[in-house]
Design a protein around this motif. Structure first.
Motif, PDB file in Angstrom:
ATOM      1  N   GLY A  68       0.804  -1.215   0.000  1.00 35.46           N
ATOM      2  CA  GLY A  68       0.000   0.000   0.000  1.00 35.46           C
ATOM      3  C   GLY A  68       0.833   1.259   0.000  1.00 35.46           C
ATOM      4  N   GLY A 124       4.697  -3.171  -5.002  1.00 36.41           N
ATOM      5  CA  GLY A 124       3.951  -1.930  -4.822  1.00 36.41           C
ATOM      6  C   GLY A 124       4.070  -0.937  -5.977  1.00 36.41           C
ATOM      7  N   THR A 149      -5.204   5.478  -7.084  1.00 37.87           N
ATOM      8  CA  THR A 149      -4.097   4.886  -6.330  1.00 37.87           C
ATOM      9  C   THR A 149      -4.239   5.182  -4.850  1.00 37.87           C
ATOM     10  N   SER A 180      -4.922   2.343  -1.984  1.00 35.11           N
ATOM     11  CA  SER A 180      -3.966   2.217  -0.887  1.00 35.11           C
ATOM     12  C   SER A 180      -4.666   2.386   0.454  1.00 35.11           C
TER      13      SER A 180
END
Length: 433
Positions: free
Chosen positions: A28, A153, A168, A172
């Motif tokens: 994340g 990631g 994004t 996350s």
């Protein structure tokens, strides 16, 4: 990887969960952070100094609060701090995707850094407590999951950011929200820090900190290890700069930089547990640490030698010179880290005397974090100055010397018995609440 998962299954479910959590935490984090600067300067059109401020606040709040996070974990238990950190990252990453005011961006960046300071010491102390006598092997496996998250990631983030950076951020944040729920439901609680040597579990925070700052072997070890973090961080600073200097900013240069990270991450994923088992069968912890630091220092020798090679004007020869020595350095740094890291994490527990373990991890992270900041400033300045003076090998020679000096310092601590205190043999035992 099959043998890695087989080893993981030999641990308690809580240990398995901590390792998967760390993979998810890094997934994340690294799917977003490499692209944050471009979002701030491009989409939001912020000035360069503002971008630096936002990013710097995150680093400062994390490094500056590690000690506090560790102390809170020892006071209130590991699980509450792990959950709190994940929840705070959920809020911070979601905010980054939804706001554009400077004040809100700074607040979100500070929250993200504080979150790391809350859960990082707690996770490591919890893992050490659960693993007991198998701490070294547990931290080796932990590093595999840690590196896998770092490797995957940015790839996931690249795909999501190609759609929209806000996507994004929200994905996350969703990962951290899911982690919070899973840990609330599935991660066993642990008792608070037991009473110290004087039997007083109500000892004040400042009194506890005074005891830690009086732990001379721990402080000496922390200082001796600072250079190792400066060296490993060069995968993100000096090595990419060297690749770009020779290979340019186009696709060949980008491919060479990507190869640095791929080699570093994949070698750890594939080799960490084997390297740890090999070292554990042959060396004492102090000896393994010294050998790992020596390898990390010698990792920069290929770059020293490369400065004696004439630079081709263009073509495959130029790309090989730009990519080859830095990639070999990245590989050797990974090998050195594989040797040292599990024994390093175990050594912190040993030197803590099995007391206030999370606080010791927090202070250790703060000391090394300050060292990284100062080391990066000096490394960046030395790269520019050395090239201007026509001595391109000097920064690499300095980094070799730094690694060997760290190895010599740890060797001295090992030979004088400072890494084997009377309380070092005490093992952490799980204490279920």
């Amino acid at each position: 990887m099959k043998s890695t998962f087989a080893q993981v299954r030999t641990y308690e479910r809580s240990t398995q969960l901590l390792m998967m959590n760390q993979f998810s935490i890094n997934l994340g984090f690294y799917m977003l952070m490499p692209y944050l600067a471009a979002h701030l300067s491009g989409t939001l059109a912020l000035a360069g100094w503002v971008v630096g401020l936002v990013l710097g606040v995150r680093n400062f709040s994390q490094q500056g609060m590690f000690l506090v996070g560790g102390a809170l974990a020892d006071r209130f238990g590991y699980k509450p701090l792990i959950v709190a950190g994940c929840m705070l990252r959920t809020v911070g990453f979601a905010t980054l995707g939804l706001v554009d005011s400077l004040a809100a961006l700074i607040a979100a960046s500070a929250a993200i850094g504080l979150a790391g300071a809350l859960f990082n010491p707690a996770v490591r102390a919890y893992l050490a407590a659960d693993a007991g006598e198998r701490k070294v092997e547990a931290f080796a496996l932990f590093n595999v999951f840690y590196q896998a998250g770092i490797l995957l990631g940015p790839l996931v983030g690249m795909l999501l950011t190609g759609v929209d950076f806000r996507v994004t951020c929200l994905v996350s944040a969703g990962i951290f929200a899911l982690l919070s729920v899973v840990q609330i439901r599935a991660l066993p609680a642990r008792k608070k820090e037991p009473a110290g040597p004087d039997g007083d579990s109500r000892q004040g925070v400042l009194a506890r900190w005074r005891g830690i700052f009086a732990n001379r072997p721990f402080l000496l070890f922390s200082g001796a290890m600072i250079g190792s973090y400066v060296l490993t961080f060069q995968v993100y600073l000096a090595l990419p700069l060297e690749v770009r200097r020779l290979g340019g900013d186009g696709e060949p240069g980008t491919a060479a930089v990507a190869m640095l990270f791929a080699v570093s991450g994949l070698s750890t994923i594939m080799g960490q547990t084997r390297v740890t088992a090999w070292c554990r069968a042959r060396y004492e912890p102090g000896q393994a640490l010294v050998r790992g630091l020596v390898v990390m220092g010698l990792a920069f020798v290929p770059l020293v030698l490369a400065t004696a090679v004439p630079v081709p004007d263009s073509g495959a020869g130029l790309w090989l010179l730009a990519a080859g020595p830095p990639t070999l350095t990245a590989l050797l740094l990974a090998v050195g880290t594989m040797i040292a890291y599990p024994f390093e994490m175990d050594m912190i527990v040993r030197l803590s005397g099995n007391h206030l373990v999370a606080t010791h991890y927090g202070l250790y992270n703060t000391i090394c974090g300050v060292g990284i900041t100062l080391g990066n400033l000096l490394t960046g300045a030395s790269l520019d100055a050395a090239r201007s003076a026509g001595m391109p090998a000097l920064p690499w020679i300095t980094l070799v010397a730094l690694g060997l000096a760290c190895a010599a310092a740890v060797y001295g601590l090992h030979r004088t018995g400072r890494l084997a205190t009377p309380t070092a043999s005490a093992e952490l035992r799980p204490a279920t609440a």
